[in-house]
Enzyme design. Structure first.
Site, short mmCIF file in Angstrom:
data_model
loop_
_atom_site.label_atom_id
_atom_site.label_comp_id
_atom_site.label_asym_id
_atom_site.label_seq_id
_atom_site.Cartn_x
_atom_site.Cartn_y
_atom_site.Cartn_z
N PHE A 141 0.85 -1.18 0.00
CA PHE A 141 0.00 0.00 0.00
C PHE A 141 0.89 1.24 0.00
O PHE A 141 1.91 1.28 0.69
CB PHE A 141 -0.92 -0.01 1.22
CG PHE A 141 -2.03 0.99 1.15
CD1 PHE A 141 -3.08 0.81 0.27
CD2 PHE A 141 -2.02 2.13 1.94
CE1 PHE A 141 -4.11 1.73 0.19
CE2 PHE A 141 -3.04 3.06 1.86
CZ PHE A 141 -4.09 2.86 0.98
N ASP A 218 1.38 -5.77 7.60
CA ASP A 218 0.20 -4.92 7.51
C ASP A 218 -0.98 -5.86 7.24
O ASP A 218 -1.06 -6.51 6.20
CB ASP A 218 0.35 -3.90 6.38
CG ASP A 218 -0.82 -2.91 6.33
OD1 ASP A 218 -1.91 -3.24 6.84
OD2 ASP A 218 -0.64 -1.81 5.77
N TYR A 243 -11.45 -0.47 9.95
CA TYR A 243 -12.69 0.04 9.36
C TYR A 243 -13.10 -0.72 8.11
O TYR A 243 -14.14 -0.43 7.52
CB TYR A 243 -12.56 1.53 9.03
CG TYR A 243 -11.40 1.90 8.14
CD1 TYR A 243 -11.48 1.75 6.77
CD2 TYR A 243 -10.23 2.42 8.68
CE1 TYR A 243 -10.42 2.09 5.94
CE2 TYR A 243 -9.16 2.78 7.87
CZ TYR A 243 -9.26 2.61 6.51
OH TYR A 243 -8.21 2.95 5.69
N LYS A 244 -12.32 -1.70 7.67
CA LYS A 244 -12.65 -2.47 6.49
C LYS A 244 -13.48 -3.69 6.90
O LYS A 244 -14.66 -3.59 7.17
CB LYS A 244 -11.38 -2.87 5.75
CG LYS A 244 -10.53 -1.68 5.28
CD LYS A 244 -9.27 -2.14 4.61
CE LYS A 244 -8.35 -0.96 4.27
NZ LYS A 244 -8.92 -0.06 3.26
N ARG A 393 -12.30 -3.63 -7.91
CA ARG A 393 -12.17 -4.48 -6.72
C ARG A 393 -13.55 -4.82 -6.18
O ARG A 393 -14.39 -3.94 -6.00
CB ARG A 393 -11.33 -3.77 -5.65
CG ARG A 393 -10.95 -4.67 -4.48
CD ARG A 393 -9.91 -4.00 -3.61
NE ARG A 393 -10.44 -2.80 -2.95
CZ ARG A 393 -9.70 -1.98 -2.21
NH1 ARG A 393 -8.41 -2.21 -2.07
NH2 ARG A 393 -10.24 -0.92 -1.64
#
Length: 422
Positions: A141, A218, A243-244, A393
């Site tokens: 990322f 991560d 939060y995902k 995605r």
């Protein structure tokens, strides 16, 4: 990393759905052991199909009540007297994360700050502990790449960048070559944000440890999507967003994990009163807490921490094995339908074709992806995500997505493609 296989004794859904017709899909929903969890989320607006859980998870219905109770019942009613009961909230939420989704011991996790800040803290702690290079990969990322290369510059270390096939993710042999000659830190994403590729956790750690490096994972696209056993797998360090797949809400604090035997020897660079061994004594000199609290810095985001707890309770009740089994079934169904309806219109699967080698999302490339994603939302009511380099995605959330939703979404996307002549 091991992957979950369906087990009838645990009530796990069978991941094989040979018939993708409407009747078979409806039957799958009727026998889904996780179907009851769907009503425990705030409803999606009428006509929309939400397949974007890897960006921001849906709102659990209990979250509003939990935050309201804290605001009115604790802050509003008890005023400043309420603050003392929040002092250990980062550890309490951390222990819940450890128990429900991380496979870690109590006292190995805190919830604090954001992923980037936690990555900086633990990366710096590793570089303070040992000499050598920083190893990362070019598919990580972007913020991870920024933080890690910045750390290498700050500490006068070499940054070695592994060139990774974005559809396969980093491979143990690539890491083994990168750490040759010694390294202090290897930092990678367990699940690729672009392709969903699931890395070989144990193989990569073995290669890194043989060269004397600590490994900092991560977990932002892995936690809540794949079963994790951080303690059993000997993971050194980890960070990740909540939060995902954890549905912690906008700006939810990130997780920070440090293996128990490493805690007393590692020092983080952002020393603050929450990490002091005598937090409320207001000493002039800093003396770090001997445990996980030493990695905290300042006052925690109490409202956001409270919002995370209802989601963790849902995940704990459902169980990560069952979540994983349904996730692979949902993405597998999308993949089979897409092969028939989307791939003839230019869609190409990017990432591992085997759902067991992916996280909770799958990705397709299309030359017009940037234009198509908003069209899918506007014309078809299908909410997916655009990823850089012309990728779409797709991430169906197992606790709130039906198989019928996936079936309907692909057919709606197909209609848009036909209209666009794509």
């Amino acid at each position: 990393m091991t992957t979950t296989r369906p087990d009838p004794d645990l009530g796990l859904p069978d991941t094989d759905l040979p018939d993708t017709g409407p009747a078979a899909v409806r039957e799958r929903d009727e026998t889904d052991p996780l179907a009851g969890f769907r009503s425990r989320f705030a409803p999606v607006p009428e006509g929309l199909v939400f397949l974007n859980g890897a960006s921001l998870g849906r709102l659990p219905a209990a979250t509003a009540d939990a935050t309201d109770a804290l605001v009115r019942g604790e802050w509003g009613a008890r005023l400043a007297e309420a603050r003392t009961q929040w002092l250990d909230l980062p550890q309490r939420v951390g222990d819940e994360l450890a128990r429900t989704v991380l496979g870690a011991r109590p006292g190995e996790v805190v919830a604090s700050d954001c992923t980037s800040v936690n990555l900086y803290k633990l990366g710096a702690a590793a570089l303070r502990d040992r000499p050598g290079a920083v190893v990362l990969d070019d598919d990580n990322f972007p913020t991870d790449q920024y933080v890690l290369t910045g750390l290498a510059e700050e500490y006068g270390r070499e940054a070695r960048v592994v060139r990774t096939d974005p559809d396969r993710g980093p491979q143990p042999e690539e890491v083994r070559q990168a750490v040759a000659g010694g390294a202090a830190l290897v930092s990678l994403s367990l699940v690729s944000h672009r392709s969903g590729a699931l890395a070989d956790l144990r193989g990569i750690q073995e290669a890194a440890h043989a060269a004397g490096a600590l490994v900092l994972w991560d977990l932002s696209h892995a936690v809540g999507a794949v079963p994790l056993e951080l303690t059993a797998d000997g993971v050194d360090l980890a960070v990740g967003s909540t939060y995902k797949h954890l549905c912690g809400g906008p700006g939810a604090p990130a997780l920070l994990y440090v293996r128990e035997d490493l805690q007393a020897r590692l020092t983080q660079p952002v020393q603050g009163w929450y990490g002091h061994r005598e937090q409320l004594a207001m000493r002039h000199a800093f003396h770090p807490d001997p445990g996980i609290r030493r990695f905290l810095t300042g006052s925690p985001p109490v409202l956001s921490l409270a919002a995370l707890l209802p989601a963790l309770r849902l995940l704990g009740e459902a169980g990560t094995d069952r979540i994983r089994a349904k996730s692979t079934a949902l993405t597998g169904l999308f993949q089979r339908l897409a092969a028939e309806l989307l791939e003839p219109h230019g869609f190409r699967l990017a990432g591992p074709p085997d759902p067991a080698r992916r996280g909770g999302h799958l990705t397709y490339t299309h030359p017009r992806a940037r234009k198509l994603v908003p069209l899918f939302a506007e014309r078809a009511g299908v909410l997916v995500d655009y990823a850089a380099h012309d990728r779409v995605r797709v991430s169906p959330a197992p606790l709130s997505t039906r198989f019928a939703d996936v079936h309907e979404a692909v057919h709606r996307m197909h209609r848009v493609l036909k209209e666009e002549g794509a």
